[in-house]
Design an enzyme around this catalytic site. Structure first.
Site, short mmCIF file in Angstrom:
data_model
loop_
_atom_site.label_atom_id
_atom_site.label_comp_id
_atom_site.label_asym_id
_atom_site.label_seq_id
_atom_site.Cartn_x
_atom_site.Cartn_y
_atom_site.Cartn_z
CB SER A 1 7.80 20.26 35.19
OG SER A 1 6.99 19.14 35.54
CD GLU B 1 8.57 18.63 41.53
OE1 GLU B 1 8.79 19.23 40.46
OE2 GLU B 1 7.69 17.78 41.65
CG HIS C 1 7.95 13.95 38.92
ND1 HIS C 1 8.47 12.68 38.83
CD2 HIS C 1 7.57 14.29 37.65
CE1 HIS C 1 8.44 12.28 37.58
NE2 HIS C 1 7.89 13.23 36.84
CG ASP D 1 12.89 16.83 41.32
OD1 ASP D 1 13.32 17.54 40.39
OD2 ASP D 1 12.41 15.69 41.14
CG HIS E 1 11.33 20.25 35.17
ND1 HIS E 1 11.08 20.01 33.83
CD2 HIS E 1 10.83 19.19 35.84
CE1 HIS E 1 10.43 18.86 33.71
NE2 HIS E 1 10.27 18.35 34.91
CE LYS F 1 12.41 16.52 32.54
NZ LYS F 1 12.84 15.14 32.80
CG ASN G 1 10.87 18.08 29.22
OD1 ASN G 1 10.22 19.12 29.22
ND2 ASN G 1 10.43 16.98 29.80
#
Length: 582
Positions: free
Chosen positions: A293, A289, A246, A318, A321, A352, A158
């Protein structure tokens, strides 16, 4: 049998500010139970059944030191020559215990082992690969296994942009250690707020164009703390959560105790249907999100904000990523889509895209103040390591000014997808830098991963339940700007070989069914010219012809041609196509 006190203790009891408040009976009970905890009370002569079973000659004697004599002379009494009785001995039962602590633990361990056996039987037992990252050689690493060290290439990190190896970031980390030492020294409230923390929070607030930002020990904690705390501060709140959110977001929602509704992934119409049940004055929070991911899909931020505004709701996106990877300065999908000012709360990670560690939120100043004042997981946690904060700030600042790294990253991801599809390997639909390869069986996914690692020195961790639903197991590949054409060629060749020996025909059939289930028609989002349609896969499971560079060269040239000239990716595709053609 009544407790008999040593006569010399009566004046001492009258002078003790605690004992003199009690009745004689209470003091007798207290002295019998707790005499071993005080050097005064430990001198009491106790005649009781509890001590008669022990040999008093084996118990330690109080030393008759001058200091002891002075203490007792102050209360006007000599030191009685009586054995000291520890509390633990005074309260020990004569009944033989039914089981030792080891036997008790074994009974529980048997239950734990049975749970693990179930996971192993399903083929989804997780084994940690012990690796050693090599500074300056990312994505190369060393695998430690069976007492040996073996070089490998990492395909599942990541650290998407390799910022953990960036000399600018590493130097900032080293300099902060030399200047400040290693640890934080406390919570943010008690001696643990360093200059590096404050500077990083300002950098993050500027990145997301928000009034403030707040650091946490991880992105998971940031999500959990923020959601649960907002809910407690807004009684009657209703939360609306995307189905594929998540675990950290789900945990925060569960901890909130709020009424909640789950809407289908990225389905704004479903979200609207759920929200219109409630009056506008009811406090609401939409949690979703920007980049999912495991799927590599992107959330429709603008449309979700439209629905949220219509129903007077806060939004929490979120961007874990996406930060560092998308947008002109790396602020994420919200920046890319031009909606940074419409999102109420951004949560992100520094581990990440930024390559360091820790998590954060960016939002309004009053909300930052409320979270830092009421969130237990923020208040009672030692603050982020200051050198990590310094390194993270350096990384954020670097990526603000170096968009070319993001351009290269996107080109590498698109190139790998095209290479895999040219070989008819089951690449799942993805709009992002994440390249998921469908397997559809937990045991098979683990075998493929193990064979890639131990036979081909390629590390791609298997992804299984509960991270993804059962039957949708996959390898999750994460190409970086530092994965070369040669590395990609070796990955594709090795993956094809391993998947062929592990029943690729069945995998293709399962993959086609997956596409039908999630995308309506087999070829709905699997449209690259180099990839056969899923309908063909259902009818014909023949292994395709071997991959050739000149085929991919034409595919990449085509991709470059359809991208607007103003997009820097066009030149990257053309350059890659030219290299492969030769």
């Amino acid at each position: 049998m009544a407790t008999k006190l040593h006569p010399s203790m009566t004046p001492a009891i009258t002078r003790c500010p605690f004992l003199r408040l009690n009745s004689a009976q209470m003091n007798a009970t207290y002295l019998r139970s707790f005499s071993g905890q005080c050097p005064f009370l430990g001198m009491v002569g106790v005649a009781q059944p509890h001590t008669q079973q022990h040999n008093s000659s084996q118990l330690p004697k109080f030393a008759k030191s001058k200091n002891d004599e002075k203490i007792f002379s102050d209360v006007g009494h000599a030191i009685p020559t009586v054995a000291y009785m520890p509390l633990s001995l005074g309260n020990v039962s004569s009944k033989k215990p039914t089981a030792t602590s080891g036997e008790v633990m074994q009974r529980y361990d048997d239950k734990f082992a049975a749970s693990i056996k179930g996971v192993k039987d399903e083929g989804r037992y997780r084994v940690f690969a012990e690796i050693e990252r090599r500074a300056g050689h990312f994505p190369e690493a060393i695998l430690h296994a069976n007492g040996k060290r073996q070089p490998i290439t990492m395909w599942c990190s990541n650290d998407y942009l390799g910022q953990g190896q960036n000399p600018v970031v590493v130097k900032a980390f080293k300099d902060a250690i030399d200047q400040n030492g290693a640890g934080a020294g406390g919570t943010r409230n008690i001696s643990g707020t360093s200059h590096h923390h404050v500077a990083l929070e300002r950098e993050l607030a500027d990145l997301h164009q928000k009034e403030g930002a707040l650091l946490f020990s991880s992105g998971y904690v940031a999500n959990e703390a923020t959601i649960s705390t907002i809910a407690k501060l807004l009684p009657g709140m209703v939360i609306f959560s995307d189905k594929l959110n998540h675990a950290s977001l789900i945990s925060g929602i569960k901890s909130s105790g709020c009424e909640k509704h789950v809407f289908r992934n990225n389905d704004v119409d479903h979200l609207h249907e759920l929200m219109k049940q409630y009056p506008k004055e009811v406090p609401k929070l939409v949690v979703f999100e920007s980049v999912y991911s495991m799927e590599g899909s992107i959330g429709p931020l603008e449309k979700i904000c439209d629905v949220a505004d219509e129903h007077n709701a806060l939004t929490l996106v979120d961007e874990v990523h996406a930060v560092g990877l998308y947008g002109q300065t790396g602020a994420g999908i919200a920046e890319r889509d031009g909606v940074m000012d419409r999102v109420s709360i951004v949560s992100g990670t520094l581990a990440k895209g930024f390559g360091v560690g820790g998590g954060y939120i960016a939002t309004s100043a009053p909300l930052v103040d409320a979270i830092r004042s009421f969130a237990p997981s923020f208040i009672f946690t030692t603050s982020l390591n200051p050198p990590m904060a310094a390194a993270a700030k350096a990384s954020v600042a670097y990526l603000k000014k170096n968009n070319d790294l993001r351009v290269k990253h996107q080109e590498r991801a698109a190139t790998l997808k095209a290479m895999l599809r040219a070989q008819d390997l089951p690449v799942m639909p993805s709009d992002t830098h994440i390249v998921p390869v469908f397997v559809g069986d937990a045991a098979k996914c683990k075998r493929i991963s193990d064979e890639l690692l131990y036979k081909h020195q390629i590390y791609a961790q298997p992804i299984n339940y509960p991270t993804v639903p059962k039957g949708e197991e996959r390898l999750r590949l994460t190409p970086t700007p530092f994965h070369t054409d040669g590395m990609m060629t070796r990955l594709v060749s090795s993956l094809e070989t391993v998947m062929e020996t592990n029943g690729i025909a069945e995998t293709r059939t399962a993959f086609a069914k997956f596409l039908i289930k999630h995308h309506g028609t087999p070829a709905a989002r699997y449209t690259q010219a180099s990839a056969p349609s899923a309908a063909h896969v259902l009818d014909n499971n023949d292994i395709p012809k071997k991959y050739h560079h000149h085929v991919l060269s034409r595919n990449l040239a085509s991709l470059g041609a359809v991208i607007p000239d103003k997009c820097p990716l066009s030149a990257s595709f053309a350059a890659t196509a030219a290299r492969l053609a030769h």
